[in-house]
Design a protein around this motif. Structure first.
Motif, short mmCIF file in Angstrom:
data_model
loop_
_atom_site.label_atom_id
_atom_site.label_comp_id
_atom_site.label_asym_id
_atom_site.label_seq_id
_atom_site.Cartn_x
_atom_site.Cartn_y
_atom_site.Cartn_z
N LEU A 23 0.84 -1.21 0.00
CA LEU A 23 0.00 0.00 0.00
C LEU A 23 0.87 1.26 0.00
CD1 LEU A 23 -2.77 -0.87 2.64
CD2 LEU A 23 -2.89 -1.09 0.16
N SER A 24 2.19 1.07 -0.11
CA SER A 24 3.12 2.21 0.01
C SER A 24 3.84 2.44 -1.32
CB SER A 24 4.14 1.93 1.11
OG SER A 24 3.49 1.63 2.32
N TRP A 25 3.18 3.13 -2.20
CA TRP A 25 3.76 3.33 -3.52
C TRP A 25 4.77 4.47 -3.49
CZ3 TRP A 25 -1.47 2.69 -2.56
CH2 TRP A 25 -2.08 1.57 -3.12
N SER A 26 5.84 4.29 -4.27
CA SER A 26 6.79 5.40 -4.40
C SER A 26 6.33 6.29 -5.55
CB SER A 26 8.18 4.85 -4.71
OG SER A 26 8.17 4.33 -6.03
N GLU A 27 6.95 7.45 -5.62
CA GLU A 27 6.61 8.38 -6.70
C GLU A 27 6.81 7.72 -8.06
OE1 GLU A 27 5.19 11.28 -6.44
OE2 GLU A 27 5.34 11.74 -8.58
N ARG A 28 7.85 6.88 -8.14
CA ARG A 28 8.13 6.23 -9.43
C ARG A 28 7.07 5.16 -9.76
NH1 ARG A 28 13.48 3.14 -10.33
NH2 ARG A 28 14.48 5.02 -9.54
N ASP A 29 6.64 4.41 -8.71
CA ASP A 29 5.59 3.40 -8.94
C ASP A 29 4.30 4.06 -9.40
OD1 ASP A 29 7.22 1.56 -7.69
OD2 ASP A 29 6.24 1.80 -5.74
N LEU A 30 4.03 5.18 -8.76
CA LEU A 30 2.71 5.78 -8.93
C LEU A 30 2.86 7.30 -9.08
CD1 LEU A 30 -0.16 4.75 -8.97
CD2 LEU A 30 -0.27 5.10 -6.51
N PRO A 31 3.22 7.75 -10.29
CA PRO A 31 3.44 9.18 -10.48
C PRO A 31 2.13 9.99 -10.33
CG PRO A 31 3.69 7.98 -12.56
CD PRO A 31 3.47 6.96 -11.49
N GLU A 32 2.30 11.25 -10.10
CA GLU A 32 1.14 12.12 -9.85
C GLU A 32 0.07 12.00 -10.95
OE1 GLU A 32 1.89 16.25 -9.19
OE2 GLU A 32 -0.24 16.57 -8.72
N ARG A 33 0.52 11.87 -12.17
CA ARG A 33 -0.40 11.73 -13.31
C ARG A 33 -1.40 10.57 -13.08
NH1 ARG A 33 3.56 10.22 -16.20
NH2 ARG A 33 3.07 8.03 -16.57
N GLU A 34 -0.90 9.49 -12.47
CA GLU A 34 -1.76 8.33 -12.21
C GLU A 34 -2.66 8.55 -11.00
OE1 GLU A 34 -2.22 5.37 -13.71
OE2 GLU A 34 -1.15 6.36 -15.35
N ARG A 35 -2.09 9.21 -10.00
CA ARG A 35 -2.87 9.45 -8.77
C ARG A 35 -4.01 10.43 -9.03
NH1 ARG A 35 2.46 10.42 -6.63
NH2 ARG A 35 1.88 12.54 -6.11
N THR A 36 -3.83 11.24 -10.09
CA THR A 36 -4.86 12.26 -10.39
C THR A 36 -5.50 11.96 -11.74
OG1 THR A 36 -3.17 13.66 -11.37
CG2 THR A 36 -3.67 14.05 -9.06
N LYS A 37 -5.58 10.66 -12.06
CA LYS A 37 -6.10 10.29 -13.39
C LYS A 37 -7.57 10.74 -13.56
CE LYS A 37 -7.32 5.74 -11.67
NZ LYS A 37 -7.33 4.30 -11.85
N HIS A 38 -7.96 10.85 -14.77
CA HIS A 38 -9.30 11.29 -15.23
C HIS A 38 -10.00 12.23 -14.23
CE1 HIS A 38 -10.94 7.89 -12.91
NE2 HIS A 38 -10.21 7.04 -13.61
N VAL A 39 -11.17 11.88 -13.74
CA VAL A 39 -11.94 12.89 -12.98
C VAL A 39 -11.36 13.23 -11.61
CG1 VAL A 39 -14.09 12.52 -14.20
CG2 VAL A 39 -13.59 11.13 -12.19
N HIS A 40 -10.38 12.46 -11.14
CA HIS A 40 -9.83 12.79 -9.82
C HIS A 40 -9.19 14.18 -9.81
CE1 HIS A 40 -10.77 8.92 -8.16
NE2 HIS A 40 -10.20 8.32 -9.18
N ARG A 41 -8.85 14.73 -10.96
CA ARG A 41 -8.28 16.07 -11.01
C ARG A 41 -9.24 17.07 -11.65
NH1 ARG A 41 -3.03 18.14 -10.95
NH2 ARG A 41 -2.86 17.41 -8.85
N LEU A 42 -10.52 16.92 -11.44
CA LEU A 42 -11.44 17.91 -12.02
C LEU A 42 -11.34 19.23 -11.28
CD1 LEU A 42 -14.99 16.66 -13.01
CD2 LEU A 42 -12.97 17.03 -14.41
N HIS A 43 -10.96 19.13 -10.01
CA HIS A 43 -10.83 20.35 -9.20
C HIS A 43 -9.92 20.02 -8.02
CE1 HIS A 43 -11.81 23.65 -6.54
NE2 HIS A 43 -12.36 24.27 -7.56
N PRO A 44 -9.01 20.91 -7.63
CA PRO A 44 -8.16 20.61 -6.46
C PRO A 44 -9.00 20.43 -5.20
CG PRO A 44 -7.31 22.49 -7.66
CD PRO A 44 -8.66 22.20 -8.23
#
Ligand SMILES: C[S@@+](CC[C@H](N)C(=O)[O-])C[C@H]1O[C@@H](n2cnc3c(N)ncnc32)[C@H](O)[C@@H]1O
Length: 370
Positions: free
Chosen positions: A16-37
């Motif tokens: 459950l402990s992803w590193s930045e390389r495993d899980l870059p911001e682009r993936e963490r904020t994929k599709h609608v997760h980044r509709l608004h901060p």
């Protein structure tokens, strides 16, 4: 013998402990997760993994503190039904816009038409309310108010409202390094810690309106291709009071934590521009309430009551999962008072948070049952 609540120590869960390389911001904020901060959300991959481990047969999940809707969006992606409750009207609007099923043709028509008319100069700004006069440069205020006047002409007005709020957030008179909770409007050029140079406050909002209209369209279309047609229900209200029906197969939630975030205040611009109902006095653990003994006691009472109500809706032996950085060690007692048995505690290394609060950070996934 079952372990007692005190004997449950947190074990670091590498999966459950992803590193930045495993899980870059682009993936963490994929599709609608980044509709608004939104400050204070958990990441979709965590929710996905919790569903995989704890709700493998699918079903219906409840998030009584649904926030920006990560649990609900992930439920749609993973093939579950979900119900989310939140006290903050803006959060509910955001969740609605993220989870609704769209006719993509008519969505695209509305968004492009609104943008074209806005860029042609259509719409009326009218007189700027006090908050807008204070927090925006004159041209930015006029542009935002003009866009706002066009929004109601469209079937997809709520989507345009989210675009408006996001543009307003970016166009406020703030420094680049204090977007979360700016204290006073920044009208003069300033030394920017984030960019290490002198920066100027924003003068216009039009480029944000354009950028976010197009970005929102892409994000909603991307999500439409990965989501299932499962059912999401969103309830705007106090989780201590809302009437929830039926049974659930899991609760997955991250409650507010005392003294950290004011969930209404972080989207103040949206409440002001959209005229949303402000119920901040019902927020549990609001930063504004502080961390006095009395505030912590009220917080624990409130969370215990919400978890107890939520657990009562769970089918027999279904799990209640709480994601929290419990640095005051309040949760063993909260769970006990909610009539729940803490059966596991997984620690996860949160690699990186956004904003100036960046740094090393751990949080726990508490696994409880009634
Ligand atoms: C930590 S956030 C949840 C974030 C969410 N997991 C996400 O990923 O977006 C906690 C949420 O609880 C909500 N909240 C606080 N008090 C509440 C109450 N009495 N009833 C319902 N929601 C409440 C806040 O508005 C906030 O959105």
């Amino acid at each position: 013998m079952a372990p007692t609540q005190d004997a449950i120590y947190a074990e670091l869960d590498a999966d459950l402990s992803w590193s930045e390389r495993d899980l870059p911001e682009r993936e963490r904020t994929k599709h609608v997760h980044r509709l608004h901060p939104y400050l204070g959300k958990f990441i979709p991959q965590l929710v996905e993994e919790l569903f995989r481990r704890h709700v493998p047969g699918g079903g219906r999940v409840l998030d009584p503190f649904a926030g920006s809707g990560t649990t609900l969006v992930q439920a749609l992606e993973s093939g579950l039904d979900a119900t989310g409750v939140d006290i903050a009207a803006f959060n509910c609007l955001l969740m609605e816009v993220k989870t609704r099923q769209y006719n993509l043709f008519s969505l695209e028509h509305d968004l492009r038409d609104a943008l074209t008319r806005f860029e042609r100069g259509e719409g009326r700004a009218g007189r700027a309310p006090r908050y807008v006069q204070e927090w925006f440069a004159i041209d930015a205020a006029k542009e935002l108010l003009r866009f706002r006047s066009l929004v109601n002409d469209y079937e997809h007005a709520d989507v345009l409202r989210i675009v408006l709020a996001r543009a307003a957030r970016s166009a406020r008179l703030t420094t680049h390094f204090d977007l979360d909770f700016p204290r006073t409007p920044q009208r003069e050029p300033y030394w920017c810690h984030k960019h290490r140079r002198e920066c100027k406050p924003v003068g216009h909002a039009a480029r944000f309106v354009r950028r976010y209209t197009l970005d929102t369209l892409v994000r909603l279309k991307t999500f439409a291709h990965v989501r299932t047609r499962h059912v999401v229900e969103i309830m705007h209200g106090d989780a201590l009071e809302v009437e929830l029906g039926g049974q659930f197969d899991a609760v997955v939630t991250s409650p507010p934590y005392p003294g950290l975030i004011d969930y209404h205040e972080q989207h103040r611009y949206a409440y002001e521009l959209l005229g949303l109902d402000d119920r901040r006095e019902r927020e549990l653990g609001a930063a504004a309430a502080g961390t006095s003994r009395a505030a912590l006691a009220a917080y624990a009472d409130g969370i215990a009551a919400v978890l107890e109500r939520s657990a009562a809706l769970l089918r027999a032996d279904a799990p209640l999962l709480v994601v929290v950085n419990d640095r005051r060690d309040l949760y063993p007692e909260i769970l006990e008072r909610a009539g729940l048995r803490l059966e596991g505690r997984h620690r996860r290394h949160v690699n990186r948070r956004t904003g100036r609060r960046a740094g090393e950070y751990f949080e726990d996934v508490l696994i409880a049952r009634g």
